[in-house]
Scaffold this motif. Structure first.
Motif, mmCIF file in Angstrom:
data_model
loop_
_atom_site.group_PDB
_atom_site.id
_atom_site.type_symbol
_atom_site.label_atom_id
_atom_site.label_comp_id
_atom_site.label_asym_id
_atom_site.label_seq_id
_atom_site.Cartn_x
_atom_site.Cartn_y
_atom_site.Cartn_z
ATOM 1 N N ARG A 11 0.837 -1.200 0.000
ATOM 2 C CA ARG A 11 0.000 0.000 0.000
ATOM 3 C C ARG A 11 0.870 1.248 0.000
ATOM 4 O O ARG A 11 1.937 1.269 0.584
ATOM 5 C CB ARG A 11 -0.883 0.011 1.239
ATOM 6 C CG ARG A 11 -1.970 -1.025 1.193
ATOM 7 C CD ARG A 11 -2.838 -0.913 2.439
ATOM 8 N NE ARG A 11 -3.828 -1.934 2.452
ATOM 9 C CZ ARG A 11 -3.644 -3.156 2.940
ATOM 10 N NH1 ARG A 11 -2.493 -3.487 3.454
ATOM 11 N NH2 ARG A 11 -4.619 -4.032 2.921
ATOM 12 N N GLU A 15 -2.489 5.236 2.581
ATOM 13 C CA GLU A 15 -3.629 4.632 1.894
ATOM 14 C C GLU A 15 -4.621 4.010 2.876
ATOM 15 O O GLU A 15 -5.829 4.202 2.747
ATOM 16 C CB GLU A 15 -3.148 3.585 0.888
ATOM 17 C CG GLU A 15 -4.246 3.021 0.016
ATOM 18 C CD GLU A 15 -3.715 2.044 -1.027
ATOM 19 O OE1 GLU A 15 -4.510 1.200 -1.451
ATOM 20 O OE2 GLU A 15 -2.532 2.120 -1.396
ATOM 21 N N LEU A 16 -4.126 3.282 3.853
ATOM 22 C CA LEU A 16 -5.024 2.678 4.839
ATOM 23 C C LEU A 16 -5.731 3.752 5.665
ATOM 24 O O LEU A 16 -6.924 3.635 5.947
ATOM 25 C CB LEU A 16 -4.256 1.737 5.772
ATOM 26 C CG LEU A 16 -4.056 0.320 5.276
ATOM 27 C CD1 LEU A 16 -3.224 -0.478 6.272
ATOM 28 C CD2 LEU A 16 -5.364 -0.363 5.017
ATOM 29 N N GLN A 19 -8.517 5.065 3.632
ATOM 30 C CA GLN A 19 -9.627 4.119 3.554
ATOM 31 C C GLN A 19 -10.438 4.122 4.850
ATOM 32 O O GLN A 19 -11.672 4.085 4.820
ATOM 33 C CB GLN A 19 -9.110 2.711 3.272
ATOM 34 C CG GLN A 19 -8.579 2.535 1.868
ATOM 35 C CD GLN A 19 -7.953 1.152 1.657
ATOM 36 O OE1 GLN A 19 -7.676 0.429 2.606
ATOM 37 N NE2 GLN A 19 -7.724 0.810 0.404
ATOM 38 N N ILE A 40 -13.913 -1.751 5.080
ATOM 39 C CA ILE A 40 -12.761 -1.582 4.191
ATOM 40 C C ILE A 40 -12.310 -2.905 3.599
ATOM 41 O O ILE A 40 -11.542 -2.920 2.649
ATOM 42 C CB ILE A 40 -11.583 -0.824 4.862
ATOM 43 C CG1 ILE A 40 -11.059 -1.547 6.072
ATOM 44 C CG2 ILE A 40 -11.992 0.585 5.203
ATOM 45 C CD1 ILE A 40 -9.860 -0.874 6.700
#
Length: 140
Positions: A11, A15-16, A19, A40
């Motif tokens: 990733r 990015e996480l 999300q 997610i």
């Protein structure tokens, strides 16, 4: 691309967090880490989601409230997040005046008028609080 390929893909930075924030913004109200994990998708461990939420909390991007033995989470408002980012940039620069001057000179005329109105309103509020304190001290 298979699910396994997606999981194997590394990733991008943040990015996480993006999300998780997107999931929180789509929620109808405060939600648990388990709810976020379900939304997610992927093979994320529950503890990973809690870690991400905790990091976002430390950044003041989310708030949390005790619910039993765990927490429920809500995203910070967009305007508050933008203001926080602006303050962090300003705090990281040695010449605050130059940063603010550069920011103000780049504003559109409408944004400049809005900023002036907001500053005038804040000044009026500060003057009112100072007057209230003086009245309290003198007993008026």
């Amino acid at each position: 691309m298979t699910d396994e390929d997606r999981r194997a893909r590394r990733r991008g930075q943040g990015e996480l967090e993006a999300q998780v924030l997107a999931a929180l913004r789509n929620a109808a109200g405060p939600v648990t880490a388990g709810w976020v994990r379900e939304r997610i998708g992927g093979a994320l461990a529950y503890t990973t989601v809690v870690t991400i939420l905790s990091r976002l909390h430390a950044k003041e991007s989310v708030s949390r409230e005790r619910a039993g033995r765990s927490f429920v989470w809500t995203p910070a408002d967009e305007a508050g997040l933008a203001a926080l980012r602006m303050r962090k940039v300003l705090d990281g620069e040695p010449d605050r005046g130059a940063v603010l001057a550069s920011f103000v000179t780049a504003l559109s005329p409408d944004d400049e008028r809005l900023l002036r109105a907001l500053l005038d309103g804040a000044e009026d509020c500060a003057e009112g609080r100072a007057s209230d304190r003086a009245d309290a001290e003198t007993g008026d």
